[in-house]
Design a protein around this motif. Sequence first.
Motif, PDB file in Angstrom:
ATOM      1  N   VAL B 117     -52.686  16.305 -38.034  1.00  0.00           N
ATOM      2  CA  VAL B 117     -53.327  15.666 -36.877  1.00  0.00           C
ATOM      3  C   VAL B 117     -54.633  14.991 -37.289  1.00  0.00           C
ATOM      4  O   VAL B 117     -54.861  13.812 -37.009  1.00  0.00           O
ATOM      5  CB  VAL B 117     -53.568  16.722 -35.771  1.00  0.00           C
ATOM      6  N   THR B 118     -55.496  15.758 -37.981  1.00  0.00           N
ATOM      7  CA  THR B 118     -56.804  15.199 -38.323  1.00  0.00           C
ATOM      8  C   THR B 118     -56.658  14.068 -39.343  1.00  0.00           C
ATOM      9  O   THR B 118     -57.381  13.085 -39.286  1.00  0.00           O
ATOM     10  CB  THR B 118     -57.731  16.290 -38.895  1.00  0.00           C
ATOM     11  N   LEU B 119     -55.697  14.214 -40.263  1.00  0.00           N
ATOM     12  CA  LEU B 119     -55.504  13.157 -41.263  1.00  0.00           C
ATOM     13  C   LEU B 119     -54.986  11.889 -40.588  1.00  0.00           C
ATOM     14  O   LEU B 119     -55.398  10.780 -40.935  1.00  0.00           O
ATOM     15  CB  LEU B 119     -54.527  13.625 -42.345  1.00  0.00           C
ATOM     16  N   ALA B 120     -54.115  12.047 -39.608  1.00  0.00           N
ATOM     17  CA  ALA B 120     -53.630  10.871 -38.885  1.00  0.00           C
ATOM     18  C   ALA B 120     -54.781  10.169 -38.179  1.00  0.00           C
ATOM     19  O   ALA B 120     -54.913   8.941 -38.250  1.00  0.00           O
ATOM     20  CB  ALA B 120     -52.557  11.291 -37.878  1.00  0.00           C
ATOM     21  N   LEU B 121     -55.638  10.963 -37.526  1.00  0.00           N
ATOM     22  CA  LEU B 121     -56.795  10.381 -36.840  1.00  0.00           C
ATOM     23  C   LEU B 121     -57.718   9.689 -37.839  1.00  0.00           C
ATOM     24  O   LEU B 121     -58.165   8.548 -37.632  1.00  0.00           O
ATOM     25  CB  LEU B 121     -57.574  11.462 -36.086  1.00  0.00           C
ATOM     26  N   ALA B 122     -57.997  10.381 -38.964  1.00  0.00           N
ATOM     27  CA  ALA B 122     -58.911   9.832 -39.958  1.00  0.00           C
ATOM     28  C   ALA B 122     -58.335   8.577 -40.598  1.00  0.00           C
ATOM     29  O   ALA B 122     -59.053   7.598 -40.833  1.00  0.00           O
ATOM     30  CB  ALA B 122     -59.215  10.883 -41.027  1.00  0.00           C
ATOM     31  N   LEU B 123     -57.013   8.598 -40.878  1.00  0.00           N
ATOM     32  CA  LEU B 123     -56.382   7.414 -41.470  1.00  0.00           C
ATOM     33  C   LEU B 123     -56.432   6.238 -40.504  1.00  0.00           C
ATOM     34  O   LEU B 123     -56.670   5.098 -40.902  1.00  0.00           O
ATOM     35  CB  LEU B 123     -54.929   7.716 -41.847  1.00  0.00           C
ATOM     36  N   VAL B 125     -58.757   5.743 -38.228  1.00  0.00           N
ATOM     37  CA  VAL B 125     -60.141   5.248 -38.244  1.00  0.00           C
ATOM     38  C   VAL B 125     -60.390   4.431 -39.502  1.00  0.00           C
ATOM     39  O   VAL B 125     -60.976   3.338 -39.458  1.00  0.00           O
ATOM     40  CB  VAL B 125     -61.136   6.429 -38.145  1.00  0.00           C
ATOM     41  N   PHE B 126     -59.906   4.947 -40.639  1.00  0.00           N
ATOM     42  CA  PHE B 126     -60.110   4.278 -41.926  1.00  0.00           C
ATOM     43  C   PHE B 126     -59.442   2.903 -41.933  1.00  0.00           C
ATOM     44  O   PHE B 126     -60.073   1.886 -42.252  1.00  0.00           O
ATOM     45  CB  PHE B 126     -59.531   5.162 -43.031  1.00  0.00           C
ATOM     46  N   LEU B 127     -58.177   2.876 -41.547  1.00  0.00           N
ATOM     47  CA  LEU B 127     -57.444   1.601 -41.561  1.00  0.00           C
ATOM     48  C   LEU B 127     -58.031   0.632 -40.534  1.00  0.00           C
ATOM     49  O   LEU B 127     -58.170  -0.563 -40.799  1.00  0.00           O
ATOM     50  CB  LEU B 127     -55.957   1.847 -41.287  1.00  0.00           C
ATOM     51  N   VAL B 132     -61.128  -4.151 -39.384  1.00  0.00           N
ATOM     52  CA  VAL B 132     -62.254  -4.827 -38.718  1.00  0.00           C
ATOM     53  C   VAL B 132     -63.114  -5.540 -39.753  1.00  0.00           C
ATOM     54  O   VAL B 132     -63.558  -6.678 -39.547  1.00  0.00           O
ATOM     55  CB  VAL B 132     -63.096  -3.813 -37.911  1.00  0.00           C
ATOM     56  N   GLY B 133     -63.314  -4.878 -40.906  1.00  0.00           N
ATOM     57  CA  GLY B 133     -64.110  -5.491 -41.967  1.00  0.00           C
ATOM     58  C   GLY B 133     -63.492  -6.788 -42.454  1.00  0.00           C
ATOM     59  O   GLY B 133     -64.177  -7.810 -42.561  1.00  0.00           O
ATOM     60  N   SER B 165     -65.298   6.136 -53.482  1.00  0.00           N
ATOM     61  CA  SER B 165     -65.986   6.794 -52.369  1.00  0.00           C
ATOM     62  C   SER B 165     -65.488   6.241 -51.038  1.00  0.00           C
ATOM     63  O   SER B 165     -65.391   6.972 -50.051  1.00  0.00           O
ATOM     64  CB  SER B 165     -67.499   6.611 -52.504  1.00  0.00           C
ATOM     65  N   TYR B 166     -65.132   4.946 -51.033  1.00  0.00           N
ATOM     66  CA  TYR B 166     -64.597   4.368 -49.791  1.00  0.00           C
ATOM     67  C   TYR B 166     -63.243   4.970 -49.472  1.00  0.00           C
ATOM     68  O   TYR B 166     -62.967   5.325 -48.323  1.00  0.00           O
ATOM     69  CB  TYR B 166     -64.491   2.851 -49.935  1.00  0.00           C
ATOM     70  N   LEU B 167     -62.414   5.118 -50.503  1.00  0.00           N
ATOM     71  CA  LEU B 167     -61.063   5.640 -50.283  1.00  0.00           C
ATOM     72  C   LEU B 167     -61.067   7.130 -49.938  1.00  0.00           C
ATOM     73  O   LEU B 167     -60.130   7.629 -49.319  1.00  0.00           O
ATOM     74  CB  LEU B 167     -60.201   5.411 -51.533  1.00  0.00           C
ATOM     75  N   SER B 168     -62.148   7.821 -50.332  1.00  0.00           N
ATOM     76  CA  SER B 168     -62.180   9.256 -50.037  1.00  0.00           C
ATOM     77  C   SER B 168     -62.642   9.526 -48.610  1.00  0.00           C
ATOM     78  O   SER B 168     -62.639  10.673 -48.166  1.00  0.00           O
ATOM     79  CB  SER B 168     -63.104   9.966 -51.029  1.00  0.00           C
TER      80      SER B 168
END
Lengths: 190, 250
Positions: B117-123, B125-127, B132-133, B165-168
């Motif tokens: 669950v948390t990894l899905a949320l974090a991924l 946000v990351f993606l 957006v960038g 560091s960005y990918l982590s």
Amino acid sequence: MRWFSAALLLTLAPSAAMAEGSTMPQMNFSNPLTLDQVGWMAVILVVLYVVLSGWGLPQIGKVLENRAAVIARDLAAARAAKQEADKAAALQIATLSAARSNAQAELAKAIAAAKAEAAAKAAALDAKLEAKLAESEARIEAAQAAAMAAIKPVAAEAANSILLKLTGSVPGQDELTRRVDDALAARKAA
Amino acid sequence: MAGPSINALEQFSLTTGLGPIGRAVNFTNSNEAMLAAAVIIVGMFAVGLRARALVPGRIQALVEVLYEFVHNMCTDTIGEEGRRFFPLVFTIFSFILLGNLIGLFPYFFAFTSHIAVTLALALFVFLFSTAVGFYTHGVGFLKFFVPAGVPGWLLPLLVPIEIISYLSRPVSLSVRLFANMTAGHVMWEVFAGFMLLLVAGFGVFGAVAAIIPLGLNVALAALELLVAGLQAYVFAILTCLYLHDAVHMH
């Protein structure tokens, strides 16, 4: 103390069991439910996002904006009212001070007028008294002169008779008159 | 001594919820808790928006405080562009916060203690922040990995570090929440199981001694309440930070 060490042992027992025995259900990716829950979470989150962004959050934003507007309006009204009140207070102060200075000027004028009148009255009274005094003095002078004139024949006669009794002879009338005049003059001077 | 067997991890095992329908579509017990969290959030808005009072009542004040808290977090961290991302950040924050909080109640599943669950949320946000960038800066967003004002010969060393560091980011973001929630619930279970073991092993004396782990659990409850709010906040503020990086590139 003994049960406490036993307690310590017991505390460690479950964690030991965890380490060797069962794996974490969170890491059990062979269970299809582990990944299926993510799919349902996506559905729930999308619905939640749509509801919140389309309805909930804008409505709350509107309520907050409305409140800010009401507060700003009330503040502006209060500020305007305060300005009005300040203006009225300034006007009142100006009116009061004008009235005060007016009254003071009026008062000063009245005092000056009263003073002038009093001075004039006093001067008139003075003049009248002065005149009366002068008249009285003149009258006294006249009375004195009259008295002096009346006393001279009496004095001459008295001197004549005294000299006649003392010396038995009548003195020279010119000499007598002159001496009596001198004596009277000396008396008057004294 | 043969005590009751305690499995501190059993509480995290997934089953299907919502009866036969849930079983048919693999709707899990953690999804039940997610649904409950979403319903509570929407219900709070519904109740809070009923009066729309100038002077808010309790629920309205609560919703307004949440709104302004997340709104300020967005605008302070991301800047004025943060308004665009506010509904997204609010959804993530309220979802995680409610998930952490209802997970503290007995019989409620703490879905934030699942790494999936948390990894899905974090991924997500990351993606999303990466997208957006690139959407904001185009290919120029790659310059984000080249630190400014660094001598050229250091770049072969620094650029890989920046990229790693960005990918982590999704890893640290997801593991932080997952580990915090899991550790708290495991500790609770361990101390509670310890009470059962004490009673089983020492009888009345053990029952009296069980006051100690009970007291510890009460203290842990306070700590977990703090952690529940704090981790939701950390997740949301890091989301804002990543979006800030995507929008401003520094």
